[in-house]
Design a protein around this motif. Structure first.
Motif, short mmCIF file in Angstrom:
data_model
loop_
_atom_site.label_atom_id
_atom_site.label_comp_id
_atom_site.label_asym_id
_atom_site.label_seq_id
_atom_site.Cartn_x
_atom_site.Cartn_y
_atom_site.Cartn_z
N GLY A 250 10.95 -21.21 -17.45
CA GLY A 250 11.11 -19.77 -17.35
C GLY A 250 12.52 -19.27 -17.51
O GLY A 250 12.78 -18.07 -17.37
N LEU A 251 13.47 -20.17 -17.82
CA LEU A 251 14.86 -19.73 -17.97
C LEU A 251 15.44 -20.14 -19.32
O LEU A 251 15.85 -19.28 -20.10
CB LEU A 251 15.72 -20.29 -16.83
N ASN A 252 15.48 -21.44 -19.60
CA ASN A 252 16.03 -21.88 -20.89
C ASN A 252 15.06 -22.73 -21.69
O ASN A 252 15.37 -23.20 -22.77
CB ASN A 252 17.33 -22.67 -20.67
N ILE A 282 20.62 -29.28 -3.66
CA ILE A 282 20.58 -28.56 -4.94
C ILE A 282 19.55 -27.45 -4.89
O ILE A 282 19.72 -26.40 -5.53
CB ILE A 282 20.29 -29.52 -6.11
N ARG A 283 18.47 -27.65 -4.14
CA ARG A 283 17.45 -26.61 -4.08
C ARG A 283 18.05 -25.31 -3.54
O ARG A 283 17.89 -24.24 -4.13
CB ARG A 283 16.29 -27.04 -3.19
N GLN A 284 18.76 -25.39 -2.42
CA GLN A 284 19.35 -24.18 -1.85
C GLN A 284 20.36 -23.55 -2.81
O GLN A 284 20.35 -22.34 -3.02
CB GLN A 284 20.05 -24.51 -0.53
N LEU A 285 21.21 -24.38 -3.39
CA LEU A 285 22.24 -23.86 -4.29
C LEU A 285 21.63 -23.19 -5.51
O LEU A 285 22.10 -22.13 -5.95
CB LEU A 285 23.17 -25.01 -4.72
N PHE A 286 20.58 -23.80 -6.06
CA PHE A 286 19.96 -23.23 -7.25
C PHE A 286 19.21 -21.95 -6.92
O PHE A 286 19.23 -21.00 -7.69
CB PHE A 286 19.03 -24.25 -7.91
N GLU A 287 18.55 -21.91 -5.78
CA GLU A 287 17.86 -20.69 -5.36
C GLU A 287 18.87 -19.55 -5.18
O GLU A 287 18.62 -18.41 -5.59
CB GLU A 287 17.09 -20.93 -4.07
N GLU A 288 20.00 -19.85 -4.55
CA GLU A 288 21.04 -18.83 -4.38
C GLU A 288 21.54 -18.33 -5.73
O GLU A 288 21.74 -17.12 -5.93
CB GLU A 288 22.21 -19.41 -3.57
N TRP A 289 21.71 -19.27 -6.66
CA TRP A 289 22.17 -18.88 -8.00
C TRP A 289 21.15 -17.97 -8.68
O TRP A 289 21.52 -16.97 -9.31
CB TRP A 289 22.42 -20.14 -8.83
N LEU A 290 19.88 -18.30 -8.58
CA LEU A 290 18.84 -17.47 -9.18
C LEU A 290 18.85 -16.06 -8.59
O LEU A 290 18.78 -15.06 -9.31
CB LEU A 290 17.46 -18.09 -8.95
N LEU A 292 21.26 -14.52 -7.31
CA LEU A 292 22.49 -13.82 -7.68
C LEU A 292 22.49 -13.39 -9.14
O LEU A 292 22.89 -12.27 -9.47
CB LEU A 292 23.68 -14.74 -7.41
N HIS A 293 22.03 -14.25 -10.05
CA HIS A 293 22.19 -14.01 -11.48
C HIS A 293 20.93 -13.54 -12.20
O HIS A 293 21.03 -12.81 -13.19
CB HIS A 293 22.72 -15.28 -12.15
N VAL A 294 19.75 -13.99 -11.76
CA VAL A 294 18.50 -13.57 -12.42
C VAL A 294 17.46 -13.25 -11.35
O VAL A 294 16.40 -13.90 -11.30
CB VAL A 294 17.98 -14.65 -13.40
N PRO A 295 17.71 -12.28 -10.48
CA PRO A 295 16.80 -12.01 -9.36
C PRO A 295 15.39 -11.63 -9.80
O PRO A 295 14.42 -11.91 -9.09
CB PRO A 295 17.49 -10.86 -8.62
#
Length: 375
Positions: A250-252, A282-290, A292-295
């Motif tokens: 769903g992203l790249n 990594i799960r937490q970090l990636f969820e935070e990134w999502l 922030l950048h593609v809510p």
């Protein structure tokens, strides 16, 4: 929260806490520590008012390595030994599977991973010592299997280049995976190794969208620079491949065919892909990134990830962790197979090309010059 996003950090705080030029938005606690810290907002908005935070500097920490070669027996990894000049990676790729390893040295897998970097200046000397051990049998060694051997600090520290010089003297085969066009700095060594069938270089390309790459892997080379690096390597006779990784549902993932097509046009002859992996922090970090950048796409992306991991964020089983399972994962594997065949790319399936291990020889140790006798 198995069916939703992590609520560890408020969304408004994430926006203001994002550091320019960094991938992670937070610094999760080190999982091996016996104590934990929890942020507390006393009502004055102290957690959210972070918009004036300065950029985070990069700190280098000297590490005295005990060994050079790391060995593994994982059945779904195409090498049994690796070399890692650095711990942590300034590229800041938010999805990097190596992030949790930073906890081993007491640092967070979040911002610490991309700002507190450990370097191993003794690695080339240690490597030479280990290659000289009686009974050592040469097999292709993966350079930078954990973090990128050509991250920005390599420009001045030159540890990767020194390692290549040792491997060249010993006639030892090596494979390299990088996101950096900085690999071209060592084109002289790589060209000589290629003439002896001792090297294969793989450029990792996550996306061809420069904007997405800038947010997701902020200090890695731009996608076009990676393709240009492939072309330069291929023209110099250095075997080169592409790793479309990670593919993020769903992203790249829609870019898979185009990545393979443009890489083949640049001179790549081999290809592989890896499905997004979200172990440990990594799960937490990636969820935070999502968030922030593609809510608008965050929930959909995570739902598709769980679909490929049996309803979980991650499945660590060998044979499954790299590609996932289920309808979506099967479709992605089928698309890769068709696109690779269309462009004449040999699928790596985690395996490097067949390099020559018969040239390995320990060079003679040069005797120290004798002191002149006094007359």
């Amino acid at each position: 929260m198995p069916d939703g996003l992590s609520a560890s950090v408020p969304a408004d705080a994430l926006v203001s806490a994002a550091r320019r030029g960094r991938g992670a938005a937070s610094n999760p606690a080190v999982r091996y520590e016996s104590t934990a810290r929890e942020a507390f907002d006393d009502g004055w908005g102290s957690l959210a008012d972070l918009s004036d935070l300065p950029p985070l500097p990069t700190t280098l920490v000297r590490e005295k390595a005990r060994t050079a070669l790391a060995f593994n027996d994982s059945p779904d990894i195409g090498f049994d030994r690796s070399l890692n000049p650095y711990r942590g990676c300034e590229h800041g790729c938010v999805y990097c599977y190596a992030r949790p390893s930073h906890a081993y040295v007491g640092y967070s897998p979040g911002l610490d991973f991309e700002t507190k970097l450990l370097f191993k200046p003794d690695l080339p000397a240690l490597l030479e010592k280990e290659l000289r051990r009686p009974g050592y049998e040469a097999r292709p060694v993966a350079l930078g299997a954990n973090t990128d051997p050509y991250q920005p600090i390599e420009r001045t520290l030159l540890i990767t280049r020194q390692v290549l010089e040792v491997l060249e003297r010993f006639g030892h085969p090596v494979t390299i995976v990088t996101k950096s066009a900085g690999v071209l700095r060592d084109l002289d060594i790589l060209t000589r190794l290629a003439r002896r069938n001792l090297v294969h270089v793989c450029l990792s390309v996550t996306t061809l969208d420069a904007g997405l790459a800038r947010r997701m892997e902020p200090r890695a080379a731009a996608p076009r620079r990676r393709l240009q690096a492939m072309a330069t390597l291929a023209q110099a006779g250095v075997p080169v491949g592409v790793l479309a990784a990670p593919m993020i549902p769903g992203l790249n993932d829609a870019e898979l065919e185009r990545i393979l097509a443009e890489s083949a046009a640049a001179g790549a002859t081999r290809a592989g892909y890896v499905l997004l992996r979200l172990p440990l922090e990594i799960r937490q970090l990636f969820e935070e990134w999502l968030r922030l950048h593609v809510p608008d796409r965050a929930a959909r992306v995570l739902a598709l990830v769980r679909e490929t991991r049996g309803g979980k964020a991650y499945d660590s089983r060998w044979g499954v962790r790299q590609t996932g399972e289920g309808p979506y994962a099967d479709m992605l594997a089928g698309r890769f197979k068709v696109a690779a065949a269309r462009h004449g790319l040999t699928g790596t399936n985690g395996r490097s090309q067949r390099l020559d291990c018969t040239q390995f020889r320990a060079p003679e140790v040069q005797a120290a010059p004798r002191q002149l006798a006094l007359l």
